[in-house]
Design a protein around this motif. Structure first.
Motif, short mmCIF file in Angstrom:
data_model
loop_
_atom_site.label_atom_id
_atom_site.label_comp_id
_atom_site.label_asym_id
_atom_site.label_seq_id
_atom_site.Cartn_x
_atom_site.Cartn_y
_atom_site.Cartn_z
N LYS A 284 22.74 34.49 46.97
CA LYS A 284 22.16 33.18 46.70
C LYS A 284 23.17 32.04 46.91
N GLY A 285 24.36 32.39 47.37
CA GLY A 285 25.37 31.37 47.66
C GLY A 285 26.17 30.93 46.45
N ARG A 286 26.11 31.69 45.38
CA ARG A 286 26.87 31.34 44.18
C ARG A 286 28.25 32.00 44.23
N PRO A 287 29.27 31.31 43.76
CA PRO A 287 30.62 31.88 43.80
C PRO A 287 30.75 33.10 42.90
N ARG A 288 31.47 34.10 43.40
CA ARG A 288 31.81 35.25 42.58
C ARG A 288 33.19 35.04 41.98
N LYS A 289 33.43 35.56 40.81
CA LYS A 289 34.75 35.43 40.20
C LYS A 289 35.74 36.38 40.87
N GLY A 290 36.96 35.90 41.02
CA GLY A 290 37.99 36.65 41.72
C GLY A 290 38.18 38.09 41.27
N PRO A 291 38.24 38.35 39.94
CA PRO A 291 38.47 39.73 39.48
C PRO A 291 37.37 40.71 39.89
N LEU B 236 39.44 23.46 47.98
CA LEU B 236 38.92 24.72 47.46
C LEU B 236 40.04 25.43 46.72
N CYS B 237 39.82 25.74 45.43
CA CYS B 237 40.85 26.36 44.60
C CYS B 237 40.25 27.48 43.75
N MET B 238 41.11 28.32 43.23
CA MET B 238 40.68 29.39 42.31
C MET B 238 41.53 29.30 41.05
N ASN B 239 40.88 29.09 39.90
CA ASN B 239 41.64 28.93 38.66
C ASN B 239 42.02 30.28 38.07
N ARG B 240 42.70 30.25 36.93
CA ARG B 240 43.23 31.48 36.34
C ARG B 240 42.15 32.43 35.83
N LYS B 241 40.92 31.93 35.71
CA LYS B 241 39.80 32.79 35.32
C LYS B 241 39.11 33.41 36.53
N GLY B 242 39.59 33.04 37.72
CA GLY B 242 39.00 33.58 38.95
C GLY B 242 37.81 32.79 39.44
#
Length: 207
Positions: A156-163, A108-114
């Motif tokens: 709905k279980g969809r990932p939210r962006k980090g920012p 599990l990772c988070m890229n620079r776009k979040g």
């Protein structure tokens, strides 16, 4: 007259030294050790043995568990789902972790776009998260590389962006759960019981 002057000088010097000691003690008492502790917590621990745990992360918003489906991440896993079983490895003295899907071997990772993504190689700092235990006993996972960005999911279980995430949002709150039917496989940490020291019996030597 000289002795009186000398005595006054000594008293003044003692008073100044006393004031200096008080200032030093006050400064020591007001030292904020939180910064030091935080730095030590975030420092890599390459000496200690890595602690590996197996559990699921239940999403407070979706009511399901995080799944690592290869490169795709979701929070739609049922209890016991093979893609929801996560291998969590401590990366520092306790708070930083790397999370890998047991079934897929993707991290599990988070890229620079979040964006939350799965990666086959988890050595990047984008794949390191800081575990934060909240007052409501839920756990939040903040990116170690992008401070203030959290792992989060919609209803709905969809990932939210980090920012777009905040620590106080329910979207970033998770609960650790053992996989269904596997709680008995987890070995709890056992403390060593220390008893009162017994008298040492000296060996008897043949006369």
């Amino acid at each position: 007259m000289y002795s009186v002057f000398s005595s006054c000088t000594c008293l003044c010097l003692h008073f100044l030294l006393l004031c200096l000691q008080v200032q030093v003690l006050a400064a020591e008492e007001n030292v904020d050790f939180r910064i030091h502790v935080e730095n030590q917590t975030r420092a890599r621990d390459d000496v200690s043995r890595k602690q590996l745990r197996l559990y699921q992360l239940y999403s407070r918003t979706s009511g399901k568990h995080i799944q690592v489906l290869g490169r795709r991440i979701s929070a739609k896993g049922e209890d016991g789902d093979k893609y929801a079983q996560l291998l969590v490895e401590t990366d520092t003295f306790g708070s930083q972790v790397r999370i890998k899907g047991k079934e897929t071997d993707f991290y599990l990772c988070m890229n620079r776009k979040g964006k939350l993504v799965g990666k086959p190689d988890g050595t990047s700092k984008e794949c390191v998260f800081i575990e934060k235990v909240l007052e409501n006993n839920y756990t939040a996972l903040m990116s170690a590389k992008y401070t203030g960005w959290y792992v989060g999911f919609t209803k709905k279980g969809r990932p939210r962006k980090g920012p777009k995430t905040r620590e106080n949002q329910q979207d970033v709150h998770f609960m650790k759960r053992y996989p269904k039917g596997q709680a008995e496989l987890q070995k709890p940490f056992k403390y060593t019981t220390v008893t009162k020291r017994t008298r040492r019996i000296r060996p008897t030597h043949p006369g």
